[in-house]
Design an enzyme around this catalytic site. Structure first.
Site, PDB file in Angstrom:
ATOM      1  CE1 TYR A  60      -3.168  -2.938   0.252  1.00 48.56           C
ATOM      2  CE2 TYR A  60      -3.417  -2.540   2.596  1.00 48.56           C
ATOM      3  CZ  TYR A  60      -3.731  -3.259   1.463  1.00 48.56           C
ATOM      4  OH  TYR A  60      -4.624  -4.312   1.552  1.00 48.56           O
ATOM      5  CE1 TYR A 205     -10.644  -7.363  -1.125  1.00 47.70           C
ATOM      6  CE2 TYR A 205      -9.376  -9.052  -0.002  1.00 47.70           C
ATOM      7  CZ  TYR A 205      -9.865  -8.486  -1.178  1.00 47.70           C
ATOM      8  OH  TYR A 205      -9.549  -9.054  -2.383  1.00 47.70           O
ATOM      9  CE  LYS A 216     -17.138   8.582  -1.376  1.00 45.17           C
ATOM     10  NZ  LYS A 216     -16.013   9.002  -0.553  1.00 45.17           N
ATOM     11  CB  ALA A 284     -11.398   5.733   7.071  1.00 46.71           C
TER      12      ALA A 284
END
Ligand SMILES: NC(=O)c1ccc[n+]([C@@H]2O[C@H](COP(=O)([O-])OP(=O)(O)OC[C@H]3O[C@@H](n4cnc5c(N)ncnc54)[C@H](OP(=O)(O)O)[C@@H]3O)[C@@H](O)[C@H]2O)c1
Length: 314
Positions: A60, A205, A216, A284
């Site tokens: 990541y 996950y 959204k 997040a």
């Protein structure tokens, strides 16, 4: 927040863990630019909100997510449990390379310990079982890391039942980390039962399907994504599939609203409805996001709500 025991281990995980893929910033499968100060605030808010574990991976952001988690840990007197991964390296174009060589896994662990600034990793997971011919070789390396006291437990990610069966005899897997959301339900075809019957914890996950199940998204929102946000190439966010996903989300919205909750909270509570799911790994990148989603940890859906959602998902 509620906790559940991870498989046969002594780890009591909160039913929500913080996912830190997006805070890695730019790389082949990045989510566009990310502000590190926002990332650290997000991690601290997650712990403040009752989350007791963080999931990360070397890939990541090519080491960046682990380093940011390490920085946040230094600010915390009581440390959360740490789960990270191995088996994915990167080249100088920040593209992933699958590697399950024994010596590479041992070195990867050393590098992760340094970036995280910890002496031991609570859960060390094989990120992808590829190249598959080296599955046993890599699992043996991970078992060696347990014997050396560098990791406490080892887990699998993105494995099939057959691949789990191959490693069981070498060292028992504490957990499986698979994708699971209202829009991605493959593990219901035998995997959840297998893990339940064999005391393998499941840490699910992308419970909000990479943000789609927050409610959204729209064609207009897609145009606001950074040019290097990998979701621009994800079929769930494109064409007919995207339109179908949006229509499912609009049908789910009233269930969330009549409970005074958000679609994101509904998506997470739904993943947690099964006892076999030890926890949902919730991603997040802003403090406000985790402050909202952490509240899903104690929302238990009624049988009627679960039934209503099943009809929508059909
Ligand atoms: N083992 C594996 O192969 C694997 C694969 C995928 C994920 N994972 C792990 O699982 C974690 C979670 O999965 P994920 O990050 O893919 O997806 P997710 O948890 O379904 O979605 C996270 C994304 O949704 C958006 N979001 C989060 N909360 C929100 C809120 N309250 N309101 C609006 N938007 C919100 C954020 O992105 P935007 O703000 O940019 O929309 C965030 O990055 C990862 O971070 C990683 O630790 C592991």
């Amino acid at each position: 927040m509620r906790t559940r025991r991870l498989g046969n281990t002594d780890l009591e995980l909160t039913v929500i863990g913080l996912g830190t893929w997006a805070i890695g910033g730019s790389w082949q499968f990045g989510w566009g630019p990310q502000d590190d100060a926002d990332s650290i605030r997000t991690i601290l808010a997650a712990i403040d909100g009752g989350i007791n574990w963080i999931d990360t991976a070397p890939i990541y952001g090519c080491g960046h997510s682990e380093s940011i988690v390490g920085l946040a840990l230094r600010e915390l007197r009581e440390k959360p449990l740490i789960a990270t991964k191995c088996g994915l390296l990167w080249n100088d174009k920040r593209e992933k390379i699958n590697c399950l060589d024994h010596d590479s896994i041992i070195k990867e662990c050393e590098d992760s310990l340094k970036r995280l600034g910890v002496d031991v990793i609570d859960l060390y997971q094989m990120h992808w079982p590829q190249p598959e011919a080296q599955l046993e070789e890599a699992w043996e390396a991970m078992a060696t890391l347990v014997q050396q006291g560098k990791v406490r437990n080892i887990g699998a990610s993105n494995f099939t039942v057959e691949q789990l069966q191959r490693v069981v005899a070498i060292y028992p897997p504490a957990s499986l980390q698979p994708p699971y959301s209202m829009l991605r339900r493959d593990i219901e075809e035998g995997m959840i039962d297998y893990c339940g019957q064999n005391s393998i914890g499941i840490v699910a996950y992308s419970p909000m399907q990479k943000g789609l199940l927050t409610g959204k998204f729209s064609a207009e929102h897609m145009r606001t994504l950074a040019a290097d946000d990998h979701r621009l190439n994800d079929p769930n966010f494109d064409g007919e599939k995207f339109q179908k996903n949006l229509s499912i989300i609009e049908s789910l919205r009233p269930i969330a609203e009549r409970n005074g909750k958000t679609v994101a909270q509904l998506a997470i509570a739904w993943v947690l409805r099964k006892e076999e799911i030890t926890a949902a790994i919730v991603g997040a990148r802003k403090q406000s996001q985790i402050e909202e989603t952490v509240q899903a940890g104690d929302w238990i859906l009624s049988d009627e709500e679960i039934e209503e959602i099943s009809r929508i998902l059909e």
